[in-house]
Write a protein that holds these residues in place. Structure first.
Motif, PDB file in Angstrom:
ATOM      1  N   GLU A  28      -1.105 -13.474 -20.669  1.00 45.35           N
ATOM      2  CA  GLU A  28      -0.854 -14.898 -20.944  1.00 45.35           C
ATOM      3  C   GLU A  28      -0.039 -15.612 -19.795  1.00 45.35           C
ATOM      4  O   GLU A  28       0.238 -16.735 -19.778  1.00 45.35           O
ATOM      5  N   ARG A  29       0.742 -14.707 -19.130  1.00 47.34           N
ATOM      6  CA  ARG A  29       1.626 -15.325 -18.283  1.00 47.34           C
ATOM      7  C   ARG A  29       1.575 -14.400 -16.934  1.00 47.34           C
ATOM      8  O   ARG A  29       1.248 -12.896 -17.099  1.00 47.34           O
ATOM      9  N   GLY A  30       1.856 -14.709 -15.786  1.00 47.74           N
ATOM     10  CA  GLY A  30       1.881 -13.840 -14.797  1.00 47.74           C
ATOM     11  C   GLY A  30       3.300 -13.101 -14.722  1.00 47.74           C
ATOM     12  O   GLY A  30       3.942 -13.316 -15.609  1.00 47.74           O
ATOM     13  N   VAL A  31       3.491 -12.225 -13.654  1.00 44.92           N
ATOM     14  CA  VAL A  31       4.936 -11.479 -13.413  1.00 44.92           C
ATOM     15  C   VAL A  31       5.349 -11.663 -12.340  1.00 44.92           C
ATOM     16  O   VAL A  31       4.487 -11.640 -11.046  1.00 44.92           O
ATOM     17  N   THR A  32       6.857 -11.971 -12.054  1.00 43.89           N
ATOM     18  CA  THR A  32       7.540 -12.092 -10.826  1.00 43.89           C
ATOM     19  C   THR A  32       7.558 -10.811 -10.205  1.00 43.89           C
ATOM     20  O   THR A  32       7.483  -9.770 -11.051  1.00 43.89           O
ATOM     21  N   GLN A  33       7.726 -10.795  -8.859  1.00 43.22           N
ATOM     22  CA  GLN A  33       8.100  -9.352  -8.277  1.00 43.22           C
ATOM     23  C   GLN A  33       9.471  -8.674  -8.978  1.00 43.22           C
ATOM     24  O   GLN A  33       9.521  -7.344  -9.035  1.00 43.22           O
ATOM     25  N   ALA A  34      10.263  -9.425  -9.244  1.00 39.54           N
ATOM     26  CA  ALA A  34      11.580  -8.976  -9.780  1.00 39.54           C
ATOM     27  C   ALA A  34      11.481  -8.260 -11.333  1.00 39.54           C
ATOM     28  O   ALA A  34      11.763  -7.237 -11.477  1.00 39.54           O
ATOM     29  N   THR A  59       0.359  -4.927   0.328  1.00 41.98           N
ATOM     30  CA  THR A  59       0.913  -5.773   1.242  1.00 41.98           C
ATOM     31  C   THR A  59       2.474  -5.556   1.031  1.00 41.98           C
ATOM     32  O   THR A  59       3.160  -6.137   2.238  1.00 41.98           O
ATOM     33  N   HIS A  60       3.055  -5.393   0.021  1.00 44.99           N
ATOM     34  CA  HIS A  60       4.467  -5.134  -0.218  1.00 44.99           C
ATOM     35  C   HIS A  60       5.032  -4.201   0.920  1.00 44.99           C
ATOM     36  O   HIS A  60       6.209  -4.457   1.405  1.00 44.99           O
ATOM     37  N   VAL A  61       4.272  -3.185   1.186  1.00 43.12           N
ATOM     38  CA  VAL A  61       4.868  -2.009   2.026  1.00 43.12           C
ATOM     39  C   VAL A  61       4.659  -2.703   3.322  1.00 43.12           C
ATOM     40  O   VAL A  61       5.500  -2.289   4.387  1.00 43.12           O
ATOM     41  N   HIS A  62       3.484  -3.142   3.773  1.00 45.82           N
ATOM     42  CA  HIS A  62       3.291  -3.622   5.176  1.00 45.82           C
ATOM     43  C   HIS A  62       4.362  -4.613   5.606  1.00 45.82           C
ATOM     44  O   HIS A  62       4.773  -4.797   6.627  1.00 45.82           O
ATOM     45  N   GLU A  63       4.820  -5.583   4.442  1.00 44.75           N
ATOM     46  CA  GLU A  63       5.622  -6.654   4.798  1.00 44.75           C
ATOM     47  C   GLU A  63       7.026  -6.020   4.867  1.00 44.75           C
ATOM     48  O   GLU A  63       7.960  -6.608   5.649  1.00 44.75           O
ATOM     49  N   ALA A  64       7.302  -4.845   4.488  1.00 45.08           N
ATOM     50  CA  ALA A  64       8.637  -4.308   4.695  1.00 45.08           C
ATOM     51  C   ALA A  64       8.714  -3.421   5.790  1.00 45.08           C
ATOM     52  O   ALA A  64       9.929  -3.085   6.332  1.00 45.08           O
ATOM     53  N   LEU A  65       7.830  -3.068   6.624  1.00 38.38           N
ATOM     54  CA  LEU A  65       7.670  -2.154   7.895  1.00 38.38           C
ATOM     55  C   LEU A  65       8.690  -2.777   8.788  1.00 38.38           C
ATOM     56  O   LEU A  65       9.366  -2.094   9.735  1.00 38.38           O
ATOM     57  N   GLN A 104       5.302   7.084  -3.997  1.00 36.33           N
ATOM     58  CA  GLN A 104       5.726   5.790  -4.429  1.00 36.33           C
ATOM     59  C   GLN A 104       6.100   5.188  -3.193  1.00 36.33           C
ATOM     60  O   GLN A 104       7.528   5.059  -2.818  1.00 36.33           O
ATOM     61  N   TYR A 105       5.329   4.579  -2.492  1.00 36.84           N
ATOM     62  CA  TYR A 105       5.727   4.176  -0.940  1.00 36.84           C
ATOM     63  C   TYR A 105       6.575   2.706  -1.183  1.00 36.84           C
ATOM     64  O   TYR A 105       7.084   2.483  -0.256  1.00 36.84           O
TER      65      TYR A 105
END
Length: 376
Positions: A28-34, A59-65, A104-105
Motif C-alpha cells: 500500500e505504500r512505497g519504501v524509502t532507501q533509509a 544501480t545502487h552499487v554502480h552509483e557508489a563506485l 552482499q555487494y
C-alpha cells in the motif's frame, strides 16, 4: 537471515512504525532507501534481497563506485579524521569479508569507502610496530571492495584495487596474505583473457607459498590450486586443469570445509570447482558437470557467492546439453541464493537471452527473469 519475526518484532528491531511495516507488506505504500536499509539490517540480509523483483537495485552499487574510486585516490595522503581502535577496525574488516562471502555487494559499496579511508589514515598515523597489522587490514579491505568492482564489471577499478593490495602486502609481512593477493590478481588475467599468463602467476605463487602443514597453509595452497585449475580450464589446458584439481582435492582431504584464509577452501569448495572446470573445458567435459550435480549439491553452509556460482555454472552445462528447463531452474536457484551475484554475472545474461530465444512462447516467468538480469 535471522529467525522468523513478527511484524511487531521487525518494527521494533528496525525502529520503524508498525503501521508502516504493515502497509509495505500489503503493497500500500512505497519504501524509502533509509527504511529499506533499516528493515534489511533488522532481518540480517542485504537490502537488495528485498528488492529482487522491485526494480534495478544494482544501480545502487554502480552509483557508489565513483565514491569508492575517490577513496582510493588518497590512499597515501588520507585526510584528517577519526581513527577507531585497531580491534574495532579489525572487526569492521572481518564484517566486510562476511558480506563478500554472502554476495552482499550493496553493503560493501556503501560502507567500504569510509572504512578504507579510515584504514589508510590509521596506517599512516601508526608507529612502526603497529603498521604490519594495519597493512594487512588494508589488504583485506581492498579485497572486499574488489569483489564489488570486479563483479560489477568495473575492471579498471578492480585492477587499481589489486595494485593497492600489492602495495600494502609487503608491509604486512604475511606470506599467506601474499598468496591470497596472487589469487585475487588473476582477475586481471581473466578479464584480459590472458589465461596462460595467469596460470604462470599462480604457479609462481604456489612455489613461494609456505609448505602446507597447518590448516591455514593447506587452505592457501589448495585455493591456489583451485584457481589454477579454473584458469587452466579457460585456457583449454585439460591436463593442467586436472593436475591442479587433483592437488586441490588431496589438500582438501586434510582440512575441514570451514578453513578460510582469503577464500573458502575444503572438500565442498573443490567439488564446486570441478563443475566450473568441466564447464570451462567444454565439449566432452560438460557431462562431468552434470554427473557431479546429479550426485551432490552445495550445502547451505558454503558461502552464498560460491553456491550461486555452482548453479550458474551448472545452468550453462545444462543449456549446452539441451536441458533448457533444467538450466532455467538452476538460474532461479542461483538467484534465490545470491541475487546480486547472479544478476551481474555475464553468463547469466547470455544464458537467459538464449533461453528466451529458445522458448519464445513460454511463460512470462522467463521473460521477467531475462528483464531482471538485463539479458538481450
Amino acid at each position: 537471515m535471522r529467525p522468523k519475526m513478527t511484524q511487531q518484532q521487525l518494527a521494533d528491531a528496525a525502529c520503524v512504525a508498525l503501521g508502516t511495516i504493515r502497509k509495505i507488506e500489503r503493497g500500500e505504500r512505497g519504501v524509502t532507501q533509509a527504511t529499506l536499509e533499516a528493515i534489511a539490517d533488522a532481518l540480517g540480509i542485504d537490502p537488495t534481497r528485498l528488492l529482487t523483483d522491485r526494480g534495478a537495485a544494482h544501480t545502487h552499487v554502480h552509483e557508489a563506485l565513483p565514491v569508492l574510486s575517490a577513496a582510493l585516490a588518497t590512499y597515501d595522503l588520507p585526510d584528517d579524521g577519526p581513527i577507531r581502535p585497531t580491534h574495532e577496525l579489525r572487526a569492521a574488516v572481518a564484517e566486510a569479508a562476511r558480506w563478500r562471502l554472502a554476495a552482499q555487494y550493496t553493503r560493501i559499496a556503501r560502507k567500504l569507502p569510509d572504512l578504507l579511508t579510515e584504514l589508510a589514515r590509521a596506517y599512516h598515523a601508526a608507529p612502526g610496530a603497529e603498521r604490519p597489522e594495519l597493512a594487512g587490514l588494508l589488504v583485506k579491505g581492498y579485497r572486499s571492495a574488489d569483489a564489488v568492482a570486479y563483479k560489477f564489471g568495473a575492471h579498471d577499478l578492480s585492477a587499481r584495487l589489486i595494485e593497492l593490495m600489492r602495495w600494502a602486502v609487503p608491509e604486512a609481512g604475511d606470506p599467506l596474505l601474499s598468496a591470497s593477493v596472487a589469487y585475487v590478481r588473476t582477475e586481471t588475467f581473466f578479464a584480459a583473457r590472458a589465461h596462460a599468463a595467469g596460470l604462470r602467476l599462480l604457479e609462481q605463487a604456489m612455489d613461494a607459498a609456505p609448505a602446507p602443514a597447518a590448516p591455514l597453509e593447506i587452505a592457501v595452497k589448495g585455493a591456489l590450486h583451485m584457481r589454477a585449475a579454473v584458469i587452466a580450464g579457460r585456457a583449454r589446458d585439460a591436463s593442467a586443469a586436472v593436475t591442479h584439481l587433483n592437488e586441490a582435492s588431496d589438500l582438501a582431504d586434510r582440512v575441514a570445509e570451514d578453513v578460510y584464509c582469503g577464500t573458502a577452501f575444503g572438500p565442498d569448495s573443490v567439488r564446486t570447482h570441478q563443475v566450473s572446470v568441466a564447464v570451462s573445458l567444454g565439449d566432452a567435459h560438460v557431462g562431468r558437470a552434470l554427473d557431479i550435480a546429479g550426485e551432490w549439491k552445495p550445502p547451505k553452509d558454503l558461502p552464498a557467492e560460491r553456491r550461486s556460482g555452482f548453479y550458474i555454472e551448472l545452468a550453462r552445462a545444462q543449456l549446452w546439453s539441451g536441458l533448457a528447463d533444467d538450466a532455467f531452474e538452476s538460474l532461479k536457484v542461483a538467484r534465490h541464493i545470491a541475487p546480486q551475484h547472479t544478476r551481474e554475472h555475464p553468463w547469466v545474461r547470455e544464458d537467459a537471452a538464449t533461453l528466451r530465444r529458445l522458448k519464445r512462447a513460454d511463460s512470462e516467468t522467463l521473460t521477467n527473469f531475462a528483464e531482471w538480469c538485463s539479458a538481450t
